[in-house]
Each structure stands twice: as structure tokens, then as C-alpha cells.
Design a protein around this motif. Structure first.
Motif, PDB file in Angstrom:
ATOM      1  N   UNK A 148      69.626 -27.811  56.422  1.00  0.00           N
ATOM      2  CA  UNK A 148      70.648 -28.503  55.736  1.00  0.00           C
ATOM      3  C   UNK A 148      71.595 -28.556  56.127  1.00  0.00           C
ATOM      4  N   UNK A 149      72.227 -30.042  54.874  1.00  0.00           N
ATOM      5  CA  UNK A 149      74.017 -30.370  56.184  1.00  0.00           C
ATOM      6  C   UNK A 149      75.144 -30.252  54.974  1.00  0.00           C
ATOM      7  N   UNK A 150      74.349 -30.492  53.474  1.00  0.00           N
ATOM      8  CA  UNK A 150      75.357 -29.995  52.960  1.00  0.00           C
ATOM      9  C   UNK A 150      75.345 -28.742  51.945  1.00  0.00           C
ATOM     10  N   UNK A 151      76.298 -28.016  51.028  1.00  0.00           N
ATOM     11  CA  UNK A 151      75.622 -27.462  49.745  1.00  0.00           C
ATOM     12  C   UNK A 151      76.359 -26.952  48.690  1.00  0.00           C
ATOM     13  N   UNK A 152      75.964 -26.550  47.502  1.00  0.00           N
ATOM     14  CA  UNK A 152      77.544 -25.935  46.410  1.00  0.00           C
ATOM     15  C   UNK A 152      76.540 -24.286  45.912  1.00  0.00           C
ATOM     16  N   UNK A 153      77.679 -23.603  46.228  1.00  0.00           N
ATOM     17  CA  UNK A 153      77.073 -22.160  46.195  1.00  0.00           C
ATOM     18  C   UNK A 153      78.137 -21.946  44.642  1.00  0.00           C
ATOM     19  N   UNK A 225      78.630 -28.219  55.743  1.00  0.00           N
ATOM     20  CA  UNK A 225      79.585 -28.493  55.016  1.00  0.00           C
ATOM     21  C   UNK A 225      79.140 -27.946  52.998  1.00  0.00           C
ATOM     22  N   UNK A 226      79.859 -26.713  53.021  1.00  0.00           N
ATOM     23  CA  UNK A 226      79.709 -26.414  52.019  1.00  0.00           C
ATOM     24  C   UNK A 226      80.806 -25.918  50.070  1.00  0.00           C
ATOM     25  N   UNK A 227      80.609 -26.287  49.463  1.00  0.00           N
ATOM     26  CA  UNK A 227      81.586 -25.373  48.289  1.00  0.00           C
ATOM     27  C   UNK A 227      81.293 -24.740  47.956  1.00  0.00           C
ATOM     28  N   UNK A 228      81.569 -23.697  47.693  1.00  0.00           N
ATOM     29  CA  UNK A 228      81.053 -22.046  47.158  1.00  0.00           C
ATOM     30  C   UNK A 228      82.770 -21.377  46.222  1.00  0.00           C
ATOM     31  N   UNK A 229      81.871 -21.511  45.102  1.00  0.00           N
ATOM     32  CA  UNK A 229      82.679 -21.183  43.663  1.00  0.00           C
ATOM     33  C   UNK A 229      82.297 -20.104  42.941  1.00  0.00           C
ATOM     34  N   UNK A 230      83.673 -19.502  42.636  1.00  0.00           N
ATOM     35  CA  UNK A 230      83.144 -18.227  41.549  1.00  0.00           C
ATOM     36  C   UNK A 230      84.244 -17.771  40.352  1.00  0.00           C
ATOM     37  N   UNK A 231      83.532 -17.389  39.463  1.00  0.00           N
ATOM     38  CA  UNK A 231      84.785 -17.743  38.616  1.00  0.00           C
ATOM     39  C   UNK A 231      84.376 -16.140  37.602  1.00  0.00           C
ATOM     40  N   UNK A 232      85.227 -16.121  36.713  1.00  0.00           N
ATOM     41  CA  UNK A 232      84.509 -14.793  35.053  1.00  0.00           C
ATOM     42  C   UNK A 232      85.893 -16.102  33.484  1.00  0.00           C
ATOM     43  N   UNK A 233      86.186 -16.920  34.048  1.00  0.00           N
ATOM     44  CA  UNK A 233      86.882 -17.652  33.740  1.00  0.00           C
ATOM     45  C   UNK A 233      86.111 -18.661  33.154  1.00  0.00           C
ATOM     46  N   UNK A 234      84.567 -19.151  33.128  1.00  0.00           N
ATOM     47  CA  UNK A 234      84.508 -20.418  32.935  1.00  0.00           C
ATOM     48  C   UNK A 234      83.947 -19.769  30.943  1.00  0.00           C
ATOM     49  N   UNK A 235      84.853 -21.984  30.297  1.00  0.00           N
ATOM     50  CA  UNK A 235      84.395 -21.731  29.025  1.00  0.00           C
ATOM     51  C   UNK A 235      83.494 -22.501  29.051  1.00  0.00           C
TER      52      UNK A 235
END
Ligand code: NAD
Ligand code: 89V
Length: 342
Positions: A148-153, A225-235
Motif C-alpha cells: 500500500x502506498x496511500x490510505x485513509x482511515x 502516506x495516510x489521512x487518519x481522522x476521527x470525530x464525534x461531531x459529524x452531522x
């Protein structure tokens, strides 16, 4: 006589899932012989519900009275260091819920103490054991899409988490400690160890004490490279709580985990779609079934490691590496720059 006598410490909200999982693992020779909670009513009620003969309000008394092969600690993070210490001093193999410790120093100290004493210590990090995550790890190991060369979690929800876990609203280090540990662990397992990280934190809900949204950019040692993101405040709608969505790209194809645990796997331009939803176990309920099934899978995997005499996949030492990313993200966000992960 049980092959593995388990003692449970903490009989609150999430412990109920662990007790169901250990009950399912009776078929593998597990018996919960005692439970403990400082709140007598919870200890008593949990013992009654799961047919456990002994209950305690003092963990030390439970550990002193029973010959346990494993202690499962499902209390909140601020208690972990002391309770893990009790298990290590008595040389009892232990599992502790995430987040492992209050900070990296506490996690490292627990891992070092366990190693010095030669005591098995695992962290109950369950997201990598979810059905789609198990399938994706298998695909990556088989080389299906190449390295793998790119990811998003991505874990994004507006689910009212505070209803079942009201203490979360008061945590000053919130999203990274509660969710960051899960998404970072997935990023490590799927894309490898991390070289550096940058992060932006937001408190979008004024009624919580800590950050409820975290967005990170990771450079992995492999060059990925990866983008890793988390939230409890998405609508957003649909709100897929508690699903983690994923995108992973490699030289030969891509793996995309979409809402509803639908998995698209493209190899050499041909796409196959899999239903990667978890079964709803008899004791589980939607939408928690994905997490509940992974609790069983995590307990099962840790039990197998213990019996085989090897460290758990989510050993204390392994989880220190995941927690290192949490601390690095706090540092990167406060310094406003990318931080090297050592
Ligand atoms: P909770 O507050 O509902 O339960 C914790 C229980 O521990 C309480 O009943 C409390 O009285 C008891 N306790 C505290 N100190 C104790 C001690 N010294 N000895 C015995 N009992 C003690 O909390 P919860 O929501 O069940 O969370 C517990 C842990 O599970 C947390 O670390 C949380 O992050 C984790 N969790 C994990 C997941 C997951 O998916 N992996 C999901 C939810 C919660
Ligand atoms: O503590 C936790 O891991 C929970 C979650 C819902 C993500 O499982 O908050």
C-alpha cells in the motif's frame, strides 16, 4: 475444571460485552470464576447475570483468593496503572482495555514492568479484529494490491456517545484518547509504522471538555502516506456509527470499505464486492454488533496467544507504539508542525 480461570475487574458499560464473550468462550475451556467492581451493586448484578459464583468490591482480595490464569481489566483509563500493577505483582497474565494508560510514560511503565516480571500483558484493542479489518489484513498479506502506498482511515459520527459513556464529555484529552487509539492502530496494522505525523484538533461541541475532532496526516516508514481522522461531531447522513471507513491504494489495485461494511476490492482494474458485515451475535444488538463481535474475536485471539506462550498481537509493547502516535499527534497539534515519531 476450567482450563483458563478468568477474573474480571470492572463491571460497567463495556464489561458486559467482555462477559458475553468469555461466556461464549466456555466452549474453549474458559470460566469466569469471579468479578469485581468497587460498586457493589454492579459486581453483584453482573455475577447474577452471568452465573459467576464469586463477586468482590476489592480487586486485591479477588486476586488473593482465586488462582486465576487471566485477569481482564475493563475499568476506565485512570485506574489502569494501579490495577495492572496488582496483576503484575501477583504474576497473573492480564488484559487491559484501551486506552492503555493516561499518557505514554504510564503505558511504557506498564509494558516495562510486565516485561521485567515476565508477565503476559495485552491491550484489548478491538478495531483491528472487526470482520472487515480481518478480511483486509488477509488481502494485504496476500499481496492482492501490492504494497500500500496511500490510505485513509476515517471514523466520523454524531452518535450520542455521551448517553452510554457520560464520562467522555469531561475528558480534557478526548477524541485522540478514545478514538485516536483505534484509528492509529488500524493505520499501523494496514500501512506500517509511522515516521512522522501532523495533526489538527478541534472542539466543535462546546459542551465537551476536550477535542472532539482530530485530523492527521501520516508518513509511514514504507513511504506510504495516510489521512487518519476521527470525530464525534459529524452531522452526516447516513451516520454509520460505529463503522470505520477505509481507502487503501497500492500499485495493483485498491481496497475501499464503504458504509454498511461493503468492501470493494479492485485488483488489476477488476472489482469484486464483498459483504463484510459482522454477524449479530445472540447477545448483540445493532449498531453495536460490529464492535461486539470484535470483542469476542479479540478475547479469542488473546486467549490463543496466552495459551501458545507468545505475546498477543495487541501486546503491551505493540500498543505502546500505537499510543506513541496519540502523544505525537497532541504534540504536533500544539506545536503546529509535523512531529517525528521515535
Ligand atoms: P464504566 O464507567 O461504565 O465502567 C467502569 C467500571 O469500573 C465502573 O463500574 C467502576 O465502578 C469500575 N471500577 C473503577 N475502579 C475500579 C476498581 N479499582 N476496581 C474495580 N472496579 C472499578 O466505563 P466503560 O464505559 O465500561 O469503559 C471502561 C473501559 O472500556 C474504558 O477504558 C473505555 O475506553 C473502554 N471502552 C472500550 C470500547 C471499545 O470498543 N474497545 C468501547 C467502550 C468503552
Ligand atoms: O471507547 C470506545 O472505543 C468507544 C467506541 C464507541 C468507539 O467503541 O467510544
Amino acid at each position: 475444571m476450567a482450563q483458563t480461570a478468568v477474573g474480571v475487574i470492572g463491571c460497567g458499560f463495556f464489561a458486559q460485552n467482555h462477559l458475553h464473550a468469555w461466556t461464549d468462550l466456555r466452549s474453549k475451556g474458559v470460566e469466569v470464576v469471579a468479578v469485581c467492581d468497587v460498586d457493589e451493586a454492579k459486581a453483584r448484578a453482573t455475577a447474577d447475570k452471568f452465573g459467576v459464583k464469586h463477586w468482590y468490591t476489592d480487586a486485591e482480595a479477588m486476586l488473593a483468593t482465586h488462582k486465576l490464569d487471566l485477569v481482564d481489566i475493563i475499568t476506565r483509563v485512570e485506574t489502569h496503572r494501579d490495577i495492572v500493577g496488582l496483576a503484575i505483582r501477583r504474576r497473573i497474565p492480564a488484559i487491559v482495555q484501551k486506552p492503555f494508560g493516561l499518557d505514554l510514560a504510564a503505558c511504557q511503565a506498564m509494558a516495562d514492568d510486565a516485561q521485567k516480571a515476565g508477565v503476559f500483558l495485552a491491550v484489548h484493542e478491538n478495531f483491528r479484529f472487526q470482520v472487515p479489518m480481518r478480511k483486509i489484513q488477509e488481502l494485504l498479506r496476500s499481496g492482492a494490491i501490492g504494497t500500500p502506498s496511500w490510505g485513509r482511515v476515517s471514523f466520523r459520527t454524531g452518535y450520542d456517545i455521551y448517553k452510554g459513556q457520560p464520562y467522555l464529555a469531561k475528558e480534557t484529552r478526548f477524541a485522540l484518547m478514545d478514538l485516536g487509539v483505534h484509528v492509529f492502530d488500524l493505520a499501523r496494522v494496514l500501512l506500517g509504522e509511522v515516521e512522522h505525523i501532523s495533526a489538527e484538533l478541534q472542539r466543535r461541541n462546546p459542551n465537551v471538555a476536550g477535542e472532539d475532532t482530530a485530523t492527521m496526516l501520516l508518513k509511514h516508514r514504507s513511504g506510504a502516506v495516510s489521512i487518519v481522522e476521527c470525530t464525534y461531531e459529524s452531522r452526516r447522513v447516513p451516520d454509520v456509527f460505529p463503522e470505520t471507513l477505509l481507502e487503501i491504494e497500492g500499485p495493483k489495485g485498491a481496497i475501499i470499505l464503504k458504509p454498511g461494511s461493503v468492501l470493494d476490492v479492485t485488483i488489476d482494474s477488476k472489482t469484486k464486492t464483498y459483504d463484510a458485515d459482522a454477524p449479530v451475535l445472540p447477545w448483540a444488538e445493532r449498531p453495536w454488533h460490529i464492535i461486539q463481535e470484535s470483542v469476542l474475536a479479540t478475547c479469542d485471539s488473546i486467549l490463543e496467544s496466552l495459551r501458545a506462550g507468545r505475546p498477543a498481537d495487541t501486546s503491551a509493547a505493540d500498543n505502546v507504539r500505537t499510543f506513541t502516535l496519540v502523544e505525537a499527534a497532541y504534540e504536533a497539534a500544539s506545536a503546529g508542525r509535523s512531529v517525528r515519531v521515535t
